[in-house]
Every structure is written in structure tokens, then in C-alpha cells.
Scaffold this motif. Structure first.
Motif, PDB file in Angstrom:
ATOM      1  N   GLY A 106       5.634 -13.066   2.654  1.00 21.51           N
ATOM      2  CA  GLY A 106       4.281 -12.543   2.469  1.00 21.51           C
ATOM      3  C   GLY A 106       3.924 -11.340   3.315  1.00 21.51           C
ATOM      4  O   GLY A 106       2.765 -10.940   3.345  1.00 21.51           O
ATOM      5  N   ASP A 107       4.899 -10.789   4.027  1.00 24.18           N
ATOM      6  CA  ASP A 107       4.586  -9.631   4.870  1.00 24.18           C
ATOM      7  C   ASP A 107       4.055  -8.475   4.038  1.00 24.18           C
ATOM      8  O   ASP A 107       4.573  -8.164   2.964  1.00 24.18           O
ATOM      9  CB  ASP A 107       5.839  -9.160   5.615  1.00 24.18           C
ATOM     10  CG  ASP A 107       6.212 -10.075   6.771  1.00 24.18           C
ATOM     11  OD1 ASP A 107       5.424 -10.994   7.046  1.00 24.18           O
ATOM     12  OD2 ASP A 107       7.268  -9.867   7.375  1.00 24.18           O
ATOM     13  N   GLY A 108       3.017  -7.813   4.519  1.00 21.78           N
ATOM     14  CA  GLY A 108       2.536  -6.616   3.863  1.00 21.78           C
ATOM     15  C   GLY A 108       3.521  -5.472   4.049  1.00 21.78           C
ATOM     16  O   GLY A 108       4.194  -5.374   5.079  1.00 21.78           O
ATOM     17  N   VAL A 109       3.618  -4.609   3.051  1.00 22.93           N
ATOM     18  CA  VAL A 109       4.575  -3.509   3.079  1.00 22.93           C
ATOM     19  C   VAL A 109       3.833  -2.194   2.873  1.00 22.93           C
ATOM     20  O   VAL A 109       3.017  -2.073   1.949  1.00 22.93           O
ATOM     21  CB  VAL A 109       5.649  -3.675   1.986  1.00 22.93           C
ATOM     22  CG1 VAL A 109       6.610  -2.482   2.007  1.00 22.93           C
ATOM     23  CG2 VAL A 109       6.413  -4.978   2.180  1.00 22.93           C
ATOM     24  N   THR A 110       4.117  -1.235   3.731  1.00 20.07           N
ATOM     25  CA  THR A 110       3.580   0.112   3.568  1.00 20.07           C
ATOM     26  C   THR A 110       4.673   1.015   3.040  1.00 20.07           C
ATOM     27  O   THR A 110       5.696   1.221   3.698  1.00 20.07           O
ATOM     28  CB  THR A 110       3.060   0.663   4.907  1.00 20.07           C
ATOM     29  OG1 THR A 110       1.993  -0.163   5.381  1.00 20.07           O
ATOM     30  CG2 THR A 110       2.548   2.092   4.738  1.00 20.07           C
ATOM     31  N   ARG A 147       0.853  -1.179   0.000  1.00 15.12           N
ATOM     32  CA  ARG A 147       0.000   0.000   0.000  1.00 15.12           C
ATOM     33  C   ARG A 147       0.886   1.225   0.000  1.00 15.12           C
ATOM     34  O   ARG A 147       2.029   1.189   0.463  1.00 15.12           O
ATOM     35  CB  ARG A 147      -0.961   0.004   1.183  1.00 15.12           C
ATOM     36  CG  ARG A 147      -0.300  -0.009   2.545  1.00 15.12           C
ATOM     37  CD  ARG A 147      -1.346   0.072   3.650  1.00 15.12           C
ATOM     38  NE  ARG A 147      -0.735   0.116   4.973  1.00 15.12           N
ATOM     39  CZ  ARG A 147      -1.344   0.508   6.065  1.00 15.12           C
ATOM     40  NH1 ARG A 147      -2.614   0.906   6.017  1.00 15.12           N
ATOM     41  NH2 ARG A 147      -0.726   0.511   7.226  1.00 15.12           N
ATOM     42  N   PHE A 148       0.349   2.322  -0.520  1.00 17.02           N
ATOM     43  CA  PHE A 148       1.121   3.539  -0.716  1.00 17.02           C
ATOM     44  C   PHE A 148       0.396   4.691  -0.029  1.00 17.02           C
ATOM     45  O   PHE A 148      -0.730   5.021  -0.398  1.00 17.02           O
ATOM     46  CB  PHE A 148       1.292   3.814  -2.214  1.00 17.02           C
ATOM     47  CG  PHE A 148       1.876   2.644  -2.967  1.00 17.02           C
ATOM     48  CD1 PHE A 148       3.244   2.511  -3.107  1.00 17.02           C
ATOM     49  CD2 PHE A 148       1.056   1.661  -3.497  1.00 17.02           C
ATOM     50  CE1 PHE A 148       3.790   1.427  -3.785  1.00 17.02           C
ATOM     51  CE2 PHE A 148       1.584   0.574  -4.176  1.00 17.02           C
ATOM     52  CZ  PHE A 148       2.960   0.452  -4.319  1.00 17.02           C
ATOM     53  N   LEU A 149       1.055   5.287   0.970  1.00 15.51           N
ATOM     54  CA  LEU A 149       0.433   6.324   1.785  1.00 15.51           C
ATOM     55  C   LEU A 149       1.381   7.509   1.950  1.00 15.51           C
ATOM     56  O   LEU A 149       2.602   7.370   1.834  1.00 15.51           O
ATOM     57  CB  LEU A 149       0.083   5.782   3.172  1.00 15.51           C
ATOM     58  CG  LEU A 149      -0.841   4.574   3.274  1.00 15.51           C
ATOM     59  CD1 LEU A 149      -0.923   4.109   4.723  1.00 15.51           C
ATOM     60  CD2 LEU A 149      -2.225   4.914   2.744  1.00 15.51           C
ATOM     61  N   GLY A 150       0.810   8.671   2.249  1.00 17.40           N
ATOM     62  CA  GLY A 150       1.594   9.789   2.713  1.00 17.40           C
ATOM     63  C   GLY A 150       1.801   9.676   4.212  1.00 17.40           C
ATOM     64  O   GLY A 150       1.081   8.939   4.903  1.00 17.40           O
ATOM     65  N   ALA A 200       6.563   7.025  -7.785  1.00 15.48           N
ATOM     66  CA  ALA A 200       7.097   6.228  -8.881  1.00 15.48           C
ATOM     67  C   ALA A 200       8.158   5.259  -8.376  1.00 15.48           C
ATOM     68  O   ALA A 200       8.174   4.078  -8.740  1.00 15.48           O
ATOM     69  CB  ALA A 200       7.679   7.143  -9.963  1.00 15.48           C
ATOM     70  N   CYS A 201       9.049   5.752  -7.520  1.00 13.08           N
ATOM     71  CA  CYS A 201      10.091   4.889  -6.963  1.00 13.08           C
ATOM     72  C   CYS A 201       9.484   3.788  -6.094  1.00 13.08           C
ATOM     73  O   CYS A 201       9.876   2.626  -6.183  1.00 13.08           O
ATOM     74  CB  CYS A 201      11.082   5.733  -6.158  1.00 13.08           C
ATOM     75  SG  CYS A 201      12.482   4.818  -5.487  1.00 13.08           S
ATOM     76  N   ALA A 202       8.503   4.147  -5.275  1.00 11.92           N
ATOM     77  CA  ALA A 202       7.843   3.159  -4.419  1.00 11.92           C
ATOM     78  C   ALA A 202       7.167   2.077  -5.249  1.00 11.92           C
ATOM     79  O   ALA A 202       7.271   0.869  -4.951  1.00 11.92           O
ATOM     80  CB  ALA A 202       6.823   3.853  -3.521  1.00 11.92           C
ATOM     81  N   GLN A 203       6.467   2.472  -6.292  1.00 11.96           N
ATOM     82  CA  GLN A 203       5.782   1.500  -7.155  1.00 11.96           C
ATOM     83  C   GLN A 203       6.782   0.602  -7.875  1.00 11.96           C
ATOM     84  O   GLN A 203       6.549  -0.600  -8.032  1.00 11.96           O
ATOM     85  CB  GLN A 203       4.889   2.234  -8.147  1.00 11.96           C
ATOM     86  CG  GLN A 203       3.689   2.900  -7.495  1.00 11.96           C
ATOM     87  CD  GLN A 203       2.921   3.807  -8.434  1.00 11.96           C
ATOM     88  OE1 GLN A 203       3.472   4.308  -9.408  1.00 11.96           O
ATOM     89  NE2 GLN A 203       1.646   4.034  -8.139  1.00 11.96           N
ATOM     90  N   SER A 231       3.887  -3.046   9.901  1.00 12.20           N
ATOM     91  CA  SER A 231       4.885  -4.066  10.245  1.00 12.20           C
ATOM     92  C   SER A 231       6.169  -3.866   9.446  1.00 12.20           C
ATOM     93  O   SER A 231       7.274  -4.082   9.951  1.00 12.20           O
ATOM     94  CB  SER A 231       4.325  -5.469  10.009  1.00 12.20           C
ATOM     95  OG  SER A 231       3.926  -5.630   8.653  1.00 12.20           O
ATOM     96  N   VAL A 232       6.019  -3.446   8.206  1.00  7.42           N
ATOM     97  CA  VAL A 232       7.168  -3.128   7.356  1.00  7.42           C
ATOM     98  C   VAL A 232       6.889  -1.785   6.697  1.00  7.42           C
ATOM     99  O   VAL A 232       5.876  -1.633   6.016  1.00  7.42           O
ATOM    100  CB  VAL A 232       7.416  -4.194   6.277  1.00  7.42           C
ATOM    101  CG1 VAL A 232       8.617  -3.802   5.412  1.00  7.42           C
ATOM    102  CG2 VAL A 232       7.637  -5.564   6.912  1.00  7.42           C
ATOM    103  N   ALA A 233       7.762  -0.820   6.905  1.00  4.45           N
ATOM    104  CA  ALA A 233       7.592   0.508   6.319  1.00  4.45           C
ATOM    105  C   ALA A 233       8.789   0.830   5.442  1.00  4.45           C
ATOM    106  O   ALA A 233       9.941   0.629   5.845  1.00  4.45           O
ATOM    107  CB  ALA A 233       7.452   1.567   7.408  1.00  4.45           C
ATOM    108  N   VAL A 234       8.509   1.311   4.232  1.00 13.15           N
ATOM    109  CA  VAL A 234       9.562   1.778   3.332  1.00 13.15           C
ATOM    110  C   VAL A 234       9.343   3.257   3.089  1.00 13.15           C
ATOM    111  O   VAL A 234       8.357   3.647   2.462  1.00 13.15           O
ATOM    112  CB  VAL A 234       9.555   1.009   1.996  1.00 13.15           C
ATOM    113  CG1 VAL A 234      10.681   1.519   1.096  1.00 13.15           C
ATOM    114  CG2 VAL A 234       9.692  -0.485   2.227  1.00 13.15           C
TER     115      VAL A 234
END
Length: 241
Positions: free
Chosen positions: A131-135, A4-7, A150-153, A16-19
Motif C-alpha cells: 500500500g505504499d504511495g508512489v510518486t 501521484r505524477f509530478l515534475g 504515458a509510461c508512468a501512468q 517514500s517511493v519515487a519512480v
């Protein structure tokens, strides 16, 4: 991998995992700092905190957004930082969006800071999480910065094992508001090569992991070897490590 992609302002709970993605320029600068020999980067939440840390540790290197300022040793520019010898040094970094975003998820079990220059290594590290979800947190322009999205995607697709051409993602970043402002000199503390350096795909073979060390949020590089016989993808504006 569920992405998922958030501000930063949209974070309602600790992931649980944040980039954290800041292409122009915080986490491109951070990668260059490690490439120039920095041992670690302390992410500061305010200019006052950065200056206080520098006062307590005069040998640390403090850098910030914008023009040079008293008490700071460098500015948030990859073009200017690439000639600085940081061998064994600790860097204190305070930026408008990137460092603030990282501190917002400081309690997450895994926090990565990313940009195009470490995209493939970041994707490979995420891939090991299964399989961990990533934000993905888009830090620039209150979550609307297209270079960060764009980089995140792109990283998300690479981590999912999708064969993805980087060219379109790099094109979006090159056409972004941030790239235009840097190129036109709207922002201060800029080197003419900053945009080009921010769009240099997979320049470095490490990911960047942030974690609490006592009261401080500390960023460190983590080597992520490429699979045997496989190098990072190439594309316009990119390079193989």
C-alpha cells in the motif's frame, strides 16, 4: 496503490517511493547499458562531475546527451549503445533530465528509474510494496513530457493490478515532442532506431534501483521474476521477454 505524477520542480518533499521516468532516452539507455553487461551506472549531476569521475577512474565509461565530446566515451542513444560491450564496466551517465531528476530524490527510501523497456518489471517491484504511495516523477520537458507521463501512468496501472492495454500509452509516446525531434534529427547524438527502441515494451526483465553508495547515486539492475506461467503483456510495439 496511491499514485501521484509530478515534475521534478514540483517535488516539495522527499517521497517514500519515487519512480523517475525518462523514456527518451536516459532510462532506456540505462537499461541497454545493463543488457550490454554494465555492472552499475553512476548518475552524475553535471558534465564537470562526470568528467571528474572519468578522470579518477579511466576504465569507467562516460556518456552524455548530445553530440560526442572530448572526455566522453558514448552518447545517450540506445541505438548507438546496443553494439557496445560493457561487460563488468561502470558507466557514468549525465543527461539533461533523467539523471538530474534522480539526484533530486536521492534521499528517498526507494528510487526506481524506469522507461517502457522495463515497465512490467518496475510494476511488479512496486506491487511488492503493497500500500505504499508512489510518486512518479516526469523528468522530461520540466514535467510536461507526454512520453514520460504515458509510461508512468501505464506502470501505475500495471502495479495496481489493472488489466491495461499498452497500445494507447505507446501511441502517446510515439506522438510526443521528443519522439518527433529524435525522428527529425532535431536532437544530436541520435541513431535512426532510437525512437523504436524507446517504445519496445518490456524488452528487459529487470527493474532499475538507484541508491546512495557513499557520495554517489548508483543505479543497479534488480531481477524481478514474472509470476509462474505469466508473462508481460504484449501490444503493438511491445515484445514478451
Amino acid at each position: 496503490m496511491d499514485s501521484r505524477f509530478l515534475g521534478s520542480a514540483e517535488l516539495a518533499e522527499t517521497p517514500s517511493v519515487a519512480v523517475l521516468v525518462d523514456v527518451m532516452r536516459a532510462f532506456t539507455v540505462a537499461a541497454w547499458a545493463f543488457a550490454r553487461g554494465a555492472e552499475k551506472i553512476v548518475l552524475a549531476g553535471s558534465l564537470d562531475e562526470a568528467l571528474a569521475l572519468k578522470a579518477r577512474h579511466p576504465d569507467w565509461v562516460a556518456l552524455k546527451d548530445g553530440p560526442p565530446a572530448p572526455g566522453f566515451d558514448a552518447v545517450n542513444s540506445p541505438g548507438l549503445l546496443r553494439s557496445v560491450d560493457l561487460g563488468g564496466r561502470t558507466v557514468v551517465q549525465k543527461t539533461t533530465a533523467g539523471t538530474v531528476g534522480a539526484l533530486a530524490v536521492k534521499d528517498a527510501p526507494l528510487v526506481l528509474c524506469a522507461s517502457f523497456v522495463v515497465a512490467e518489471a518496475t510494476a511488479r517491484l512496486l506491487e511488492t510494496r503493497g500500500g505504499d504511495g508512489v510518486t512518479f516523477v516526469v523528468t522530461g520537458e520540466d514535467g510536461r513530457a507526454d512520453e514520460d507521463l504515458a509510461c508512468a501512468q501505464y506502470i501505475a496501472r500495471r502495479a495496481a493490478g489493472t488489466g491495461t492495454d499498452a497500445a494507447e500509452f505507446l501511441r502517446r509516446a510515439a506522438a510526443s515532442r521528443a519522439a518527433t525531434e529524435l525522428a527529425e534529427g532535431v536532437r544530436q547524438g541520435v541513431h535512426p532506431d532510437d525512437v523504436e527502441l524507446c517504445l519496445e515494451l518490456d524488452r528487459f526483465p529487470f527493474a532499475m534501483v538507484a541508491a546512495l553508495e557513499g557520495p554517489l547515486m548508483v543505479l543497479r539492475p534488480r531481477a524481478v521474476p514474472a509470476p509462474s506461467g505469466v508473462g508481460p503483456p504484449s501490444g503493438p510495439g511491445g515484445r514478451r521477454s
